[in-house]
Design a protein around this motif. Sequence first.
Motif, short mmCIF file in Angstrom:
data_model
loop_
_atom_site.label_atom_id
_atom_site.label_comp_id
_atom_site.label_asym_id
_atom_site.label_seq_id
_atom_site.Cartn_x
_atom_site.Cartn_y
_atom_site.Cartn_z
N ASN A 62 1.39 -14.33 -8.75
CA ASN A 62 0.67 -13.07 -8.61
C ASN A 62 -0.24 -13.11 -7.39
O ASN A 62 -0.27 -12.18 -6.58
CB ASN A 62 -0.13 -12.80 -9.89
CG ASN A 62 -0.87 -11.47 -9.86
OD1 ASN A 62 -0.45 -10.54 -9.18
ND2 ASN A 62 -1.97 -11.40 -10.57
N VAL A 63 -0.99 -14.20 -7.25
CA VAL A 63 -1.87 -14.36 -6.08
C VAL A 63 -1.03 -14.33 -4.80
O VAL A 63 -1.38 -13.65 -3.82
CB VAL A 63 -2.67 -15.68 -6.17
CG1 VAL A 63 -3.47 -15.92 -4.88
CG2 VAL A 63 -3.61 -15.66 -7.37
N ALA A 64 0.08 -15.05 -4.81
CA ALA A 64 0.92 -15.16 -3.61
C ALA A 64 1.48 -13.80 -3.18
O ALA A 64 1.46 -13.45 -1.99
CB ALA A 64 2.07 -16.14 -3.89
N LEU A 65 1.97 -13.02 -4.14
CA LEU A 65 2.56 -11.72 -3.80
C LEU A 65 1.50 -10.72 -3.34
O LEU A 65 1.75 -9.88 -2.48
CB LEU A 65 3.34 -11.18 -4.99
CG LEU A 65 4.58 -12.01 -5.36
CD1 LEU A 65 5.16 -11.56 -6.68
CD2 LEU A 65 5.63 -11.94 -4.25
N ARG A 66 0.31 -10.85 -3.91
CA ARG A 66 -0.79 -9.98 -3.45
C ARG A 66 -1.16 -10.31 -2.00
O ARG A 66 -1.53 -9.42 -1.22
CB ARG A 66 -2.01 -10.15 -4.36
CG ARG A 66 -3.14 -9.15 -4.10
CD ARG A 66 -4.24 -9.31 -5.14
NE ARG A 66 -5.31 -8.33 -5.00
CZ ARG A 66 -6.39 -8.48 -4.21
NH1 ARG A 66 -6.52 -9.58 -3.48
NH2 ARG A 66 -7.31 -7.55 -4.15
N ILE A 67 -1.04 -11.58 -1.63
CA ILE A 67 -1.32 -11.99 -0.25
C ILE A 67 -0.31 -11.38 0.72
O ILE A 67 -0.67 -10.88 1.79
CB ILE A 67 -1.35 -13.53 -0.15
CG1 ILE A 67 -2.64 -14.05 -0.78
CG2 ILE A 67 -1.22 -14.02 1.29
CD1 ILE A 67 -2.64 -15.51 -1.10
N LEU A 68 0.97 -11.37 0.33
CA LEU A 68 1.98 -10.71 1.19
C LEU A 68 1.69 -9.22 1.29
O LEU A 68 1.88 -8.61 2.35
CB LEU A 68 3.39 -10.92 0.63
CG LEU A 68 3.95 -12.35 0.61
CD1 LEU A 68 5.46 -12.30 0.39
CD2 LEU A 68 3.63 -13.11 1.87
N SER A 69 1.22 -8.63 0.20
CA SER A 69 0.85 -7.22 0.21
C SER A 69 -0.32 -6.97 1.16
O SER A 69 -0.35 -5.96 1.88
CB SER A 69 0.50 -6.76 -1.21
OG SER A 69 0.03 -5.43 -1.20
N SER A 70 -1.27 -7.90 1.18
CA SER A 70 -2.43 -7.75 2.07
C SER A 70 -2.02 -7.77 3.54
O SER A 70 -2.75 -7.28 4.40
CB SER A 70 -3.44 -8.88 1.81
OG SER A 70 -4.04 -8.73 0.54
N GLN A 71 -0.85 -8.37 3.82
CA GLN A 71 -0.35 -8.38 5.19
C GLN A 71 0.53 -7.17 5.50
O GLN A 71 1.05 -7.02 6.60
CB GLN A 71 0.43 -9.67 5.44
CG GLN A 71 -0.43 -10.91 5.46
CD GLN A 71 -1.46 -10.89 6.59
OE1 GLN A 71 -1.11 -10.87 7.77
NE2 GLN A 71 -2.74 -10.88 6.23
N GLY A 72 0.71 -6.30 4.49
CA GLY A 72 1.47 -5.07 4.69
C GLY A 72 2.95 -5.19 4.39
O GLY A 72 3.72 -4.25 4.64
N TRP A 73 3.38 -6.33 3.82
CA TRP A 73 4.81 -6.60 3.66
C TRP A 73 5.34 -6.24 2.28
O TRP A 73 6.54 -6.34 2.03
CB TRP A 73 5.09 -8.07 3.96
CG TRP A 73 4.72 -8.46 5.36
CD1 TRP A 73 4.70 -7.66 6.46
CD2 TRP A 73 4.32 -9.76 5.81
NE1 TRP A 73 4.31 -8.37 7.57
CE2 TRP A 73 4.07 -9.67 7.20
CE3 TRP A 73 4.16 -10.99 5.18
CZ2 TRP A 73 3.66 -10.76 7.96
CZ3 TRP A 73 3.76 -12.08 5.94
CH2 TRP A 73 3.51 -11.96 7.31
N THR A 477 -10.90 -8.19 8.90
CA THR A 477 -11.45 -8.77 7.68
C THR A 477 -10.79 -10.12 7.41
O THR A 477 -9.61 -10.33 7.76
CB THR A 477 -11.23 -7.84 6.47
OG1 THR A 477 -11.67 -8.51 5.28
CG2 THR A 477 -9.78 -7.44 6.33
N ALA A 478 -11.55 -10.99 6.78
CA ALA A 478 -11.01 -12.30 6.35
C ALA A 478 -10.57 -12.26 4.89
O ALA A 478 -10.40 -13.30 4.26
CB ALA A 478 -12.07 -13.38 6.55
N ALA A 479 -10.36 -11.07 4.35
CA ALA A 479 -10.07 -10.91 2.92
C ALA A 479 -8.83 -11.68 2.48
O ALA A 479 -8.80 -12.27 1.40
CB ALA A 479 -9.93 -9.43 2.57
N THR A 480 -7.78 -11.70 3.31
CA THR A 480 -6.56 -12.42 2.92
C THR A 480 -6.86 -13.90 2.70
O THR A 480 -6.41 -14.50 1.72
CB THR A 480 -5.46 -12.26 3.98
OG1 THR A 480 -5.11 -10.87 4.09
CG2 THR A 480 -4.22 -13.05 3.62
N ALA A 481 -7.60 -14.50 3.62
CA ALA A 481 -7.94 -15.92 3.50
C ALA A 481 -8.80 -16.17 2.27
O ALA A 481 -8.59 -17.13 1.52
CB ALA A 481 -8.65 -16.40 4.76
#
Length: 534
Positions: A62-73, A477-481
């Motif tokens: 869940n965390v991983a897929l949200r990170i890809l979402s944060s990159q717009g993918w 923003t550094a939100a993804t990190a």
Amino acid sequence: MLSTEEKQTYREELFRHLDGIAVAPVAFSLYKNNITDYLLDNKKVSVSQIAEVKKTNEGYINVALRILSSQGWLEYSIDNNEIIIQTNSLSKSAFDHFYIYEDIVNLLEYSGKFHPRKFEIDPFHKLEQLFKKYINRFDLLLVKDKTTTQIQNQILKHIEGILVGPTTVHLGMGGMFHKYFMEASFSADEYHKFPESFDTILTFLSHLGWFSKSGTNYTFTDKGLFFAKRASAYGVTVSYIPMFRKMDALLFGNPNVLWNSEKDIETHVDREMNVWGSGGAHTTYFKKIDEIIISLFNMPLNEQPKGVLDMGCGNGAFLIHLFEVIASKTLRGKHLDDYPLFLVGADYNKAALKVTRANLIQADIWAKVIWGDISNPDLLQKDLKEKYTIELKDLLSVRTFLDHNRIWSKPISQLDTSSQSTGAFGYRGKRLYNDDVERNLKDHFKKWKPHITKYGLIVIELHTISPNLTSQNLGKTAATAYDATHGFSDQYILEIDAFLKVIEEVGLQSNPKYFSKFPNSELATVSINYIIGR
């Protein structure tokens, strides 16, 4: 001198570098384990279904897929505790380029065999090969399609981040950015015992525009000085690289891989580096807190707190700062003989307590330093009462970036209103419902409420923002990190609004006079609150 536009451009580069350190190991793990293919085949699917079909740890996938979402993918949405993942127009092109991350992720894993803060020959050779590949854009074909070009550049900037981030931190912690090097030209052999290898790094940084080279000598450019002065900004994200090396296990293997150490040591983070990295940013927040401290300790002496408790005192820097402010800028400071200031530094980490004691002694400040657990204020109160005959409620409580790192426990409280958070949360691989994370936070502040109602609690806290907002503001923003470093290490950063909502449900409030957020916009990921009784 740099123009405003140049500073903005370089700041955007820095944020994208931080994105890369977090995204590369996540993206490549999802790619090589066929999660990206599964998403393209199914278009729209729930996280729970992905976890079941692909045998993943649901909390961390869940965390991983949200990170890809944060990159717009990807598109990421929550509907009644069900998390829905949907591909979008960028997904296929992005996923088709994830193979490019392989070499840099392999280097991350390989470098784990060596000292975390020294340059050694073997990783140097692999780094040199990667420098060449990067300079040649990994032989990517130039295309006219704007979307593909955008994704290629985005991924290349991520890789640049892993090439630059750890190197910059190592140089910063090692003294490379001392004025001696920053104000005059220098050669590789002045700094490193393997000058030829080190020259490779300096040549690459020259390619990025950080140095100008004349013969064997290097001189910082204005761009290089910009990044050198902000080396610590990379520190916190880079300090979690030991955790990112375990990405395959976190997502598809043993979710306890970070927590299986028999010794009482942290394996997921380089704590010394983490403290070094966070120190630079903390200075900005300390200034905002000063006005709260000055106001409290300028009240009539008999109405003031007896002292200050810094929960999670780290290296003692915040406690030292608070003492200096009180001593030099307040009414209390003029009457310390008659109204002594009782200072307490508490921390869960015993190594931190040793550092705090040493730093307080060096600063010639009298204070008590004791073990404490933020999740158990009643025990802290008991220890203070028995050892020092003082009540926790008679002290002003302060803490920095700690409440999100409380130990997880099954929530008891009920919420007045359901969670609206977009956060992704897990505990030892299991997914946590966002309602339960807020309920747990409510339990947490209920425990603290009787101890902070009298004089309040000053909190600097870290927050998330929605992945949709992050993806619309890449480079700002550094939100993804933050989401990656905290999500995979079982820490719970909520949006500011969600955090404040829980505070109010407990019967507390953040004093609006002293509330601050950074940046002061919808992208805020840090808040300062003076929490008092309602």
